[in-house]
Design a protein around this motif. Sequence first.
Motif, PDB file in Angstrom:
ATOM      1  N   GLN A 195       1.568 -18.315   5.147  1.00  0.00           N
ATOM      2  CA  GLN A 195       1.961 -17.139   4.374  1.00  0.00           C
ATOM      3  C   GLN A 195       1.453 -15.831   4.964  1.00  0.00           C
ATOM      4  O   GLN A 195       2.172 -14.827   4.950  1.00  0.00           O
ATOM      5  CB  GLN A 195       1.489 -17.288   2.925  1.00  0.00           C
ATOM      6  CG  GLN A 195       2.054 -16.241   1.979  1.00  0.00           C
ATOM      7  CD  GLN A 195       3.568 -16.327   1.830  1.00  0.00           C
ATOM      8  OE1 GLN A 195       4.136 -17.410   1.743  1.00  0.00           O
ATOM      9  NE2 GLN A 195       4.226 -15.161   1.815  1.00  0.00           N
ATOM     10  N   PRO A 196       0.205 -15.767   5.490  1.00  0.00           N
ATOM     11  CA  PRO A 196      -0.239 -14.493   6.076  1.00  0.00           C
ATOM     12  C   PRO A 196       0.674 -14.012   7.200  1.00  0.00           C
ATOM     13  O   PRO A 196       0.971 -12.819   7.282  1.00  0.00           O
ATOM     14  CB  PRO A 196      -1.652 -14.823   6.585  1.00  0.00           C
ATOM     15  CG  PRO A 196      -2.110 -15.933   5.712  1.00  0.00           C
ATOM     16  CD  PRO A 196      -0.893 -16.760   5.446  1.00  0.00           C
ATOM     17  N   ALA A 197       1.132 -14.939   8.044  1.00  0.00           N
ATOM     18  CA  ALA A 197       2.036 -14.546   9.129  1.00  0.00           C
ATOM     19  C   ALA A 197       3.372 -14.080   8.566  1.00  0.00           C
ATOM     20  O   ALA A 197       3.958 -13.110   9.065  1.00  0.00           O
ATOM     21  CB  ALA A 197       2.245 -15.721  10.084  1.00  0.00           C
ATOM     22  N   ARG A 198       3.849 -14.770   7.537  1.00  0.00           N
ATOM     23  CA  ARG A 198       5.112 -14.359   6.918  1.00  0.00           C
ATOM     24  C   ARG A 198       5.002 -12.950   6.324  1.00  0.00           C
ATOM     25  O   ARG A 198       5.893 -12.113   6.517  1.00  0.00           O
ATOM     26  CB  ARG A 198       5.521 -15.360   5.839  1.00  0.00           C
ATOM     27  CG  ARG A 198       6.793 -14.962   5.101  1.00  0.00           C
ATOM     28  CD  ARG A 198       7.311 -16.060   4.211  1.00  0.00           C
ATOM     29  NE  ARG A 198       8.486 -15.624   3.451  1.00  0.00           N
ATOM     30  CZ  ARG A 198       9.517 -16.395   3.158  1.00  0.00           C
ATOM     31  NH1 ARG A 198       9.532 -17.653   3.558  1.00  0.00           N
ATOM     32  NH2 ARG A 198      10.530 -15.924   2.457  1.00  0.00           N
ATOM     33  N   ASP A 199       3.911 -12.696   5.606  1.00  0.00           N
ATOM     34  CA  ASP A 199       3.720 -11.373   5.012  1.00  0.00           C
ATOM     35  C   ASP A 199       3.640 -10.299   6.094  1.00  0.00           C
ATOM     36  O   ASP A 199       4.198  -9.200   5.936  1.00  0.00           O
ATOM     37  CB  ASP A 199       2.456 -11.353   4.165  1.00  0.00           C
ATOM     38  CG  ASP A 199       2.559 -12.238   2.926  1.00  0.00           C
ATOM     39  OD1 ASP A 199       3.691 -12.609   2.545  1.00  0.00           O
ATOM     40  OD2 ASP A 199       1.497 -12.576   2.359  1.00  0.00           O
ATOM     41  N   MET A 200       2.942 -10.591   7.176  1.00  0.00           N
ATOM     42  CA  MET A 200       2.791  -9.633   8.269  1.00  0.00           C
ATOM     43  C   MET A 200       4.143  -9.326   8.912  1.00  0.00           C
ATOM     44  O   MET A 200       4.490  -8.159   9.138  1.00  0.00           O
ATOM     45  CB  MET A 200       1.825 -10.206   9.314  1.00  0.00           C
ATOM     46  CG  MET A 200       1.574  -9.317  10.512  1.00  0.00           C
ATOM     47  SD  MET A 200       0.322 -10.050  11.615  1.00  0.00           S
ATOM     48  CE  MET A 200       1.156 -11.581  12.096  1.00  0.00           C
ATOM     49  N   LEU A 201       4.930 -10.362   9.195  1.00  0.00           N
ATOM     50  CA  LEU A 201       6.234 -10.157   9.813  1.00  0.00           C
ATOM     51  C   LEU A 201       7.165  -9.382   8.875  1.00  0.00           C
ATOM     52  O   LEU A 201       7.893  -8.480   9.313  1.00  0.00           O
ATOM     53  CB  LEU A 201       6.853 -11.504  10.178  1.00  0.00           C
ATOM     54  CG  LEU A 201       6.223 -12.219  11.376  1.00  0.00           C
ATOM     55  CD1 LEU A 201       6.723 -13.665  11.455  1.00  0.00           C
ATOM     56  CD2 LEU A 201       6.533 -11.488  12.667  1.00  0.00           C
ATOM     57  N   ALA A 202       7.155  -9.730   7.595  1.00  0.00           N
ATOM     58  CA  ALA A 202       8.011  -9.034   6.635  1.00  0.00           C
ATOM     59  C   ALA A 202       7.662  -7.550   6.564  1.00  0.00           C
ATOM     60  O   ALA A 202       8.549  -6.693   6.493  1.00  0.00           O
ATOM     61  CB  ALA A 202       7.878  -9.684   5.260  1.00  0.00           C
ATOM     62  N   SER A 203       6.363  -7.248   6.627  1.00  0.00           N
ATOM     63  CA  SER A 203       5.929  -5.856   6.583  1.00  0.00           C
ATOM     64  C   SER A 203       6.398  -5.101   7.817  1.00  0.00           C
ATOM     65  O   SER A 203       6.898  -3.972   7.719  1.00  0.00           O
ATOM     66  CB  SER A 203       4.395  -5.797   6.473  1.00  0.00           C
ATOM     67  OG  SER A 203       3.924  -4.479   6.574  1.00  0.00           O
ATOM     68  N   TRP A 204       6.241  -5.725   8.976  1.00  0.00           N
ATOM     69  CA  TRP A 204       6.667  -5.060  10.206  1.00  0.00           C
ATOM     70  C   TRP A 204       8.165  -4.839  10.248  1.00  0.00           C
ATOM     71  O   TRP A 204       8.646  -3.793  10.668  1.00  0.00           O
ATOM     72  CB  TRP A 204       6.227  -5.888  11.410  1.00  0.00           C
ATOM     73  CG  TRP A 204       4.760  -5.801  11.679  1.00  0.00           C
ATOM     74  CD1 TRP A 204       3.886  -4.833  11.262  1.00  0.00           C
ATOM     75  CD2 TRP A 204       3.975  -6.726  12.424  1.00  0.00           C
ATOM     76  NE1 TRP A 204       2.614  -5.100  11.704  1.00  0.00           N
ATOM     77  CE2 TRP A 204       2.634  -6.254  12.428  1.00  0.00           C
ATOM     78  CE3 TRP A 204       4.256  -7.910  13.094  1.00  0.00           C
ATOM     79  CZ2 TRP A 204       1.600  -6.914  13.066  1.00  0.00           C
ATOM     80  CZ3 TRP A 204       3.231  -8.578  13.751  1.00  0.00           C
ATOM     81  CH2 TRP A 204       1.908  -8.092  13.731  1.00  0.00           C
ATOM     82  N   LEU A 205       8.934  -5.826   9.808  1.00  0.00           N
ATOM     83  CA  LEU A 205      10.389  -5.707   9.859  1.00  0.00           C
ATOM     84  C   LEU A 205      10.919  -4.687   8.858  1.00  0.00           C
ATOM     85  O   LEU A 205      12.064  -4.243   8.964  1.00  0.00           O
ATOM     86  CB  LEU A 205      11.038  -7.074   9.621  1.00  0.00           C
ATOM     87  CG  LEU A 205      10.842  -8.092  10.751  1.00  0.00           C
ATOM     88  CD1 LEU A 205      11.351  -9.458  10.336  1.00  0.00           C
ATOM     89  CD2 LEU A 205      11.531  -7.630  12.031  1.00  0.00           C
ATOM     90  N   ALA A 206      10.094  -4.311   7.894  1.00  0.00           N
ATOM     91  CA  ALA A 206      10.491  -3.288   6.922  1.00  0.00           C
ATOM     92  C   ALA A 206      10.182  -1.880   7.413  1.00  0.00           C
ATOM     93  O   ALA A 206      10.516  -0.898   6.729  1.00  0.00           O
ATOM     94  CB  ALA A 206       9.783  -3.532   5.592  1.00  0.00           C
ATOM     95  N   ALA A 207       9.575  -1.765   8.594  1.00  0.00           N
ATOM     96  CA  ALA A 207       9.220  -0.452   9.124  1.00  0.00           C
ATOM     97  C   ALA A 207      10.471   0.403   9.326  1.00  0.00           C
ATOM     98  O   ALA A 207      11.497  -0.092   9.807  1.00  0.00           O
ATOM     99  CB  ALA A 207       8.465  -0.598  10.444  1.00  0.00           C
TER     100      ALA A 207
END
Length: 254
Positions: free
Chosen positions: A67-79
């Motif tokens: 989940q931490p990796a998923r949250d990190m990727l989702a945050s970056w892709l929302a940039a």
Amino acid sequence: MTYDLLIDAGNTRIKWALAAPGAALGNWVAQGAHMHADAAEFPTALIAALGAVPAVGRVLIANVAGQPARDMLASWLAAPQLPVQQQAIEWFASVPQRAGVRNAYRNPAQLGCDRFAAAIGAHALCPGKAIVIANCGTATTIDAITADGTFLGGMILPGLGLMATSLARNTAQLPQVKPGKLPEGFADNTDDAILSGCLAAQSGAIERAFELHQAVECIISGGAAPYIAPAVPVPYRHVENIVMIGLHAALRSA
């Protein structure tokens, strides 16, 4: 014209590739890989690559890093700097059937999504052939796919690096060795003896799976593949990132 963005978040690295519409499997406009420790470099590299394309139409992500990796990727892709629509993002998951591959796992959803993606990629590269796919990363997974595209199941064992590290950490006098070339014959020093044993275990498991499945081809991928492949005594093809190719094949079949 819109492009496809593929992301493979593994246990050790985050890999990504950008594919043009209709591109051949594995033919990337741009690609990159970042260790989790250096993951902060990922968005910068991605922004630079996406700046050269008009738009991203679809994003497919295989994540086995939790989940931490998923949250990190989702945050970056929302940039805001990234031309990615949130509705375009799909988190790849193991399902009973996709892209010509039937998942025969007892519980299809329990199969690691990276293994399912690798099976799709292997079947797309070798249609009509009984295949064994060995993905040699932090863990080594060895899976069997039938000629008609049925994923039968497979084996999971510690990867080459984990095997060597386990010996170093759990014995009093054995050193930590780095992956290298398979020593010839019987090793006459401890470092080579450890390396020889670990490579023999990896290649032996691949040979066992190949014979059990009566396969006609073996695909070897993953970060440790360059070290393991030369020790494998069956016909093989080294494919740089079979998970990414499977994600690409999955999108092309949609």
